[in-house]
Design a protein around this motif. Structure first.
Motif, PDB file in Angstrom:
ATOM      1  N   ALA A  86       0.852  -1.185   0.000  1.00  0.00           N
ATOM      2  CA  ALA A  86       0.000   0.000   0.000  1.00  0.00           C
ATOM      3  C   ALA A  86       0.888   1.235   0.000  1.00  0.00           C
ATOM      4  N   HIS A  87       0.531   2.212  -0.828  1.00  0.00           N
ATOM      5  CA  HIS A  87       1.347   3.417  -0.974  1.00  0.00           C
ATOM      6  C   HIS A  87       0.498   4.670  -0.846  1.00  0.00           C
ATOM      7  N   GLU A  88       1.060   5.690  -0.219  1.00  0.00           N
ATOM      8  CA  GLU A  88       0.506   7.039  -0.321  1.00  0.00           C
ATOM      9  C   GLU A  88       0.997   7.638  -1.637  1.00  0.00           C
ATOM     10  N   ARG A  89       0.148   8.447  -2.286  1.00  0.00           N
ATOM     11  CA  ARG A  89       0.516   9.059  -3.560  1.00  0.00           C
ATOM     12  C   ARG A  89       0.482  10.576  -3.462  1.00  0.00           C
ATOM     13  N   LYS A 139     -14.444  -0.261   0.720  1.00  0.00           N
ATOM     14  CA  LYS A 139     -14.170  -0.776   2.073  1.00  0.00           C
ATOM     15  C   LYS A 139     -13.299  -2.024   2.078  1.00  0.00           C
ATOM     16  N   PHE A 140     -13.282  -2.763   0.951  1.00  0.00           N
ATOM     17  CA  PHE A 140     -12.601  -4.048   0.933  1.00  0.00           C
ATOM     18  C   PHE A 140     -11.710  -4.185  -0.305  1.00  0.00           C
ATOM     19  N   LEU A 141     -10.613  -4.924  -0.137  1.00  0.00           N
ATOM     20  CA  LEU A 141      -9.680  -5.206  -1.220  1.00  0.00           C
ATOM     21  C   LEU A 141      -9.594  -6.715  -1.393  1.00  0.00           C
ATOM     22  N   PHE A 142      -9.537  -7.164  -2.656  1.00  0.00           N
ATOM     23  CA  PHE A 142      -9.517  -8.586  -2.981  1.00  0.00           C
ATOM     24  C   PHE A 142      -8.313  -8.909  -3.866  1.00  0.00           C
ATOM     25  N   THR A 143      -7.689 -10.057  -3.614  1.00  0.00           N
ATOM     26  CA  THR A 143      -6.580 -10.521  -4.446  1.00  0.00           C
ATOM     27  C   THR A 143      -6.820 -11.983  -4.812  1.00  0.00           C
ATOM     28  N   THR A 144      -6.282 -12.401  -5.984  1.00  0.00           N
ATOM     29  CA  THR A 144      -6.427 -13.794  -6.400  1.00  0.00           C
ATOM     30  C   THR A 144      -5.070 -14.493  -6.394  1.00  0.00           C
ATOM     31  N   SER A 197      -8.320 -13.743  -1.507  1.00  0.00           N
ATOM     32  CA  SER A 197      -8.134 -13.222  -0.152  1.00  0.00           C
ATOM     33  C   SER A 197      -8.813 -11.865  -0.038  1.00  0.00           C
ATOM     34  N   THR A 198      -9.404 -11.615   1.134  1.00  0.00           N
ATOM     35  CA  THR A 198     -10.170 -10.403   1.382  1.00  0.00           C
ATOM     36  C   THR A 198      -9.535  -9.603   2.509  1.00  0.00           C
ATOM     37  N   PHE A 199      -9.439  -8.282   2.304  1.00  0.00           N
ATOM     38  CA  PHE A 199      -8.874  -7.370   3.297  1.00  0.00           C
ATOM     39  C   PHE A 199      -9.830  -6.213   3.533  1.00  0.00           C
ATOM     40  N   ALA A 200      -9.869  -5.733   4.765  1.00  0.00           N
ATOM     41  CA  ALA A 200     -10.565  -4.487   5.081  1.00  0.00           C
ATOM     42  C   ALA A 200      -9.593  -3.334   4.892  1.00  0.00           C
ATOM     43  N   ILE A 201     -10.079  -2.235   4.312  1.00  0.00           N
ATOM     44  CA  ILE A 201      -9.263  -1.042   4.091  1.00  0.00           C
ATOM     45  C   ILE A 201      -9.600  -0.010   5.164  1.00  0.00           C
ATOM     46  N   ASP A 202      -8.608   0.411   5.936  1.00  0.00           N
ATOM     47  CA  ASP A 202      -8.836   1.464   6.920  1.00  0.00           C
ATOM     48  C   ASP A 202      -9.113   2.775   6.177  1.00  0.00           C
ATOM     49  N   PRO A 203     -10.272   3.397   6.388  1.00  0.00           N
ATOM     50  CA  PRO A 203     -10.609   4.596   5.603  1.00  0.00           C
ATOM     51  C   PRO A 203      -9.718   5.794   5.902  1.00  0.00           C
ATOM     52  N   ASP A 204      -9.084   5.804   7.065  1.00  0.00           N
ATOM     53  CA  ASP A 204      -8.250   6.950   7.449  1.00  0.00           C
ATOM     54  C   ASP A 204      -6.800   6.787   7.007  1.00  0.00           C
ATOM     55  N   THR A 205      -6.264   5.576   7.154  1.00  0.00           N
ATOM     56  CA  THR A 205      -4.848   5.365   6.877  1.00  0.00           C
ATOM     57  C   THR A 205      -4.573   4.645   5.564  1.00  0.00           C
ATOM     58  N   GLY A 206      -5.583   3.938   5.032  1.00  0.00           N
ATOM     59  CA  GLY A 206      -5.377   3.144   3.829  1.00  0.00           C
ATOM     60  C   GLY A 206      -4.726   1.806   4.081  1.00  0.00           C
ATOM     61  N   ARG A 207      -4.397   1.511   5.326  1.00  0.00           N
ATOM     62  CA  ARG A 207      -3.771   0.228   5.648  1.00  0.00           C
ATOM     63  C   ARG A 207      -4.789  -0.905   5.555  1.00  0.00           C
ATOM     64  N   LEU A 208      -4.263  -2.118   5.361  1.00  0.00           N
ATOM     65  CA  LEU A 208      -5.103  -3.292   5.147  1.00  0.00           C
ATOM     66  C   LEU A 208      -5.087  -4.212   6.364  1.00  0.00           C
ATOM     67  N   ASP A 209      -6.232  -4.844   6.622  1.00  0.00           N
ATOM     68  CA  ASP A 209      -6.349  -5.887   7.633  1.00  0.00           C
ATOM     69  C   ASP A 209      -6.888  -7.140   6.962  1.00  0.00           C
TER      70      ASP A 209
END
Length: 350
Positions: free
Chosen positions: A204-207, A259-264, A272-284
């Motif tokens: 994950a990157h800040e732009r 709200k969610f990110l998916f990868t194959t 795989s499913t991840f939650a995206i933190d709306p404030d930081t952009g970090r993944l859980d």
């Protein structure tokens, strides 16, 4: 067009296939005859113009433009132009004036200018190489920067468009052997996420919108240790695929209204499913779900309510509803495709 349609590029069959999709039930059904596109690898769409673009690693390589029937969603050939290089990935700029392509075989990024009707208006222009095995290319929504991944050189680069041509503006190295593959922006393009094919990580990157620069803020595994995989390797054109125990990640998508990110992952045929933190952009990390065999392509509908996955070896397309609460995937529809489906493009009615 009064119905949502799902288009699938099937490389081995050499076809682009059309499916009607009902968002109320999540079901899929064939709609019209497949259109022949030799060597099709990737798709992009202009909903407003009713056009579908298909990048093909044919001989010679081509960008095919297909017209979408406004009533039925069926496809017909509209135009095509020769590309300088085989293409693994295409994308359309937000202003609809340029198609970008990335060539894995020739380490290249190309741009095809379009006219006011969305048809090719000139020859493809090659940009400075991003490195070995270019695998994706996307333009920022404001059109100022173009980003490309180099799987073979473990690098993400960004180009400036300010001179009218692509000029290298910066780059960010990834860990050796990680293989940055596909990249995408979040909704406001403040962040860029990159799936790494061989290490199985998402970065994950800040732009920075002014300079285009990326700053990595997180690197997280997408492949649970319980799957027992080892790091994969970069595939050479015509060479062997990674073994069944090697990480072989493919696509990355954002859904659930951001709200969610998916990868194959292809070796284990999982999402795989991840939650995206709306404030930081970090993944859980949330969970991993079984899906079609060798899931090369994925896509999310415009409302972010459904994830679509195609299995390169299963020859099928599946639809999953995305829970707005926890991102859980529930299978709602499945349809057979031509052989070797690689890419999915969803086009909603205007």
């Amino acid at each position: 067009m009064n119905q949502t349609h799902v288009y699938v590029g099937c490389a081995k069959a050499g076809t682009v296939e059309t499916f009607a999709f009902d968002p109320a039930t999540g079901t899929l059904s064939p709609a019209g005859e497949p259109v022949g596109v030799e060597g099709v690898r990737s798709l992009a769409s202009s909903r407003e113009r009713g056009l579908l673009y298909a990048g093909a690693s044919s001989k010679p390589p081509m960008l095919n433009v297909l017209d979408i029937d406004g009533s039925t969603g069926r496809l017909s050939n509209a135009a095509r132009v020769q590309l300088a290089d085989n293409t693994a990935y295409i994308s359309l700029d937000a202003d609809g004036q340029t198609v970008r392509s990335a060539s894995y075989h020739h380490d290249a990024v190309n741009s095809v200018p379009l006219d006011a009707d969305g048809l090719p208006a000139g020859n493809a222009l090659r940009a400075p190489s991003p490195g070995e095995k270019a695998h994706s290319v996307r333009t920022s929504p404001d059109g100022r920067y173009v980003y490309a991944s180099s799987l073979g050189s473990d690098r993400v680069v960004w180009y400036s468009t300010q001179t009218g041509e692509l000029t290298l503006a910066g780059s960010l190295d990834a860990p050796t052997g990680s293989g940055p593959r596909h990249l995408l922006f979040n909704a406001d393009a403040s962040r860029v996420y990159v799936i790494h094919e061989m290490s199985g990580e998402v970065a994950a990157h800040e732009r920075d919108p002014d300079t285009g620069a990326l700053t990595e803020i997180q690197r997280i595994d997408t492949v649970p240790a319980s799957l027992g995989l080892v790091p994969g390797f970069a595939r050479h054109p015509g060479g062997p695929v990674p073994g069944p125990d090697a990480i072989w990640c493919a696509d990355i998508r954002i859904g659930g209204r951001g709200k969610f990110l998916f990868t194959t992952e292809r070796s284990t045929s999982t999402v795989s499913t991840f939650a995206i933190d709306p404030d930081t952009g970090r993944l859980d990390y949330l969970r991993t779900t079984d899906t079609e065999e060798q899931p090369r392509g994925a896509c999310v509908d415009a409302d972010g309510e459904y994830l679509f996955v195609c299995g390169e070896r299963s020859g099928h397309l599946s639809a999953y509803s995305i829970s707005p609460h926890d991102g859980k995937l529930t299978a709602t529809g499945r349809a057979a495709t031509g052989e070797g489906p690689l890419w999915i493009e969803v086009v909603a009615p205007l």
